[in-house]
Motif scaffolding. Structure first.
Motif, PDB file in Angstrom:
ATOM      1  N   TYR A   1     -12.483  -4.257   3.488  1.00  0.00           N
ATOM      2  CA  TYR A   1     -12.239  -2.845   3.190  1.00  0.00           C
ATOM      3  C   TYR A   1     -12.858  -2.461   1.855  1.00  0.00           C
ATOM      4  CZ  TYR A   1      -8.480  -3.441   6.642  1.00  0.00           C
ATOM      5  OH  TYR A   1      -7.758  -3.719   7.767  1.00  0.00           O
ATOM      6  N   THR A   2     -13.209  -1.174   1.732  1.00  0.00           N
ATOM      7  CA  THR A   2     -13.604  -0.645   0.419  1.00  0.00           C
ATOM      8  C   THR A   2     -12.334  -0.361  -0.370  1.00  0.00           C
ATOM      9  OG1 THR A   2     -13.539   1.668   1.106  1.00  0.00           O
ATOM     10  CG2 THR A   2     -15.619   0.483   1.461  1.00  0.00           C
ATOM     11  N   SER A   3     -12.477  -0.085  -1.662  1.00  0.00           N
ATOM     12  CA  SER A   3     -11.293   0.177  -2.490  1.00  0.00           C
ATOM     13  C   SER A   3     -10.563   1.429  -2.007  1.00  0.00           C
ATOM     14  CB  SER A   3     -11.681   0.314  -3.963  1.00  0.00           C
ATOM     15  OG  SER A   3     -12.583   1.384  -4.149  1.00  0.00           O
ATOM     16  N   LEU A   4     -11.316   2.425  -1.546  1.00  0.00           N
ATOM     17  CA  LEU A   4     -10.669   3.643  -1.047  1.00  0.00           C
ATOM     18  C   LEU A   4      -9.905   3.356   0.241  1.00  0.00           C
ATOM     19  CD1 LEU A   4     -10.127   6.648  -1.281  1.00  0.00           C
ATOM     20  CD2 LEU A   4     -12.282   7.058  -0.083  1.00  0.00           C
ATOM     21  N   GLU A   5     -10.508   2.572   1.123  1.00  0.00           N
ATOM     22  CA  GLU A   5      -9.817   2.205   2.355  1.00  0.00           C
ATOM     23  C   GLU A   5      -8.559   1.387   2.054  1.00  0.00           C
ATOM     24  OE1 GLU A   5     -13.504   1.916   5.550  1.00  0.00           O
ATOM     25  OE2 GLU A   5     -13.128   0.246   4.182  1.00  0.00           O
ATOM     26  N   LEU A   6      -8.657   0.479   1.083  1.00  0.00           N
ATOM     27  CA  LEU A   6      -7.487  -0.305   0.691  1.00  0.00           C
ATOM     28  C   LEU A   6      -6.385   0.576   0.142  1.00  0.00           C
ATOM     29  CD1 LEU A   6      -8.812  -3.552  -0.999  1.00  0.00           C
ATOM     30  CD2 LEU A   6      -7.401  -3.346   1.035  1.00  0.00           C
ATOM     31  N   GLN A   7      -6.784   1.563  -0.651  1.00  0.00           N
ATOM     32  CA  GLN A   7      -5.786   2.471  -1.216  1.00  0.00           C
ATOM     33  C   GLN A   7      -5.055   3.204  -0.095  1.00  0.00           C
ATOM     34  OE1 GLN A   7      -7.398   5.440  -3.817  1.00  0.00           O
ATOM     35  NE2 GLN A   7      -5.398   6.215  -4.421  1.00  0.00           N
ATOM     36  N   LYS A   8      -5.805   3.726   0.853  1.00  0.00           N
ATOM     37  CA  LYS A   8      -5.194   4.436   1.976  1.00  0.00           C
ATOM     38  C   LYS A   8      -4.327   3.492   2.813  1.00  0.00           C
ATOM     39  CE  LYS A   8      -8.698   8.025   2.398  1.00  0.00           C
ATOM     40  NZ  LYS A   8      -9.777   8.573   3.232  1.00  0.00           N
TER      41      LYS A   8
ATOM     42  N   ASP B   1      -0.239   3.471   3.683  1.00  0.00           N
ATOM     43  CA  ASP B   1       0.331   3.344   5.030  1.00  0.00           C
ATOM     44  C   ASP B   1       1.371   2.225   5.062  1.00  0.00           C
ATOM     45  OD1 ASP B   1      -1.292   5.363   5.994  1.00  0.00           O
ATOM     46  OD2 ASP B   1      -2.803   4.001   6.837  1.00  0.00           O
ATOM     47  N   TRP B   2       1.031   1.076   4.471  1.00  0.00           N
ATOM     48  CA  TRP B   2       1.958  -0.065   4.453  1.00  0.00           C
ATOM     49  C   TRP B   2       3.207   0.267   3.669  1.00  0.00           C
ATOM     50  CZ3 TRP B   2      -2.589  -3.643   2.794  1.00  0.00           C
ATOM     51  CH2 TRP B   2      -3.357  -3.976   3.910  1.00  0.00           C
TER      52      TRP B   2
END
Length: 68
Positions: free
Chosen positions: A53-60, A64-65
């Protein structure tokens, strides 16, 4: 204490109430637990996902988690 009583007797009832409110605030402020310093033990907690994942995807994803 006598000095406080003498001063309070000179005040209007409205000002006496203000003094009482302030004294209660001070008492509560003293009894509140002190704030703890921030901990950063979570730092790097998502490192295992950095290849996928990119950092933005990880943040999103983390948001969610967190909501689960």
């Amino acid at each position: 204490m006598e000095q406080i009583r003498e001063l309070m007797a000179k005040l209007s009832s409205q000002h006496q109430q203000e003094v009482l409110d302030f004294a209660q605030y001070l008492a509560e402020k003293k009894s509140r637990p002190k704030r703890k310093k921030l901990r950063f033990d979570w730092a790097g907690g998502l490192a295992k996902f950095k290849e996928n994942y990119t950092s933005l995807e990880l943040q999103k994803k983390s948001l969610d988690w967190w909501g689960d």
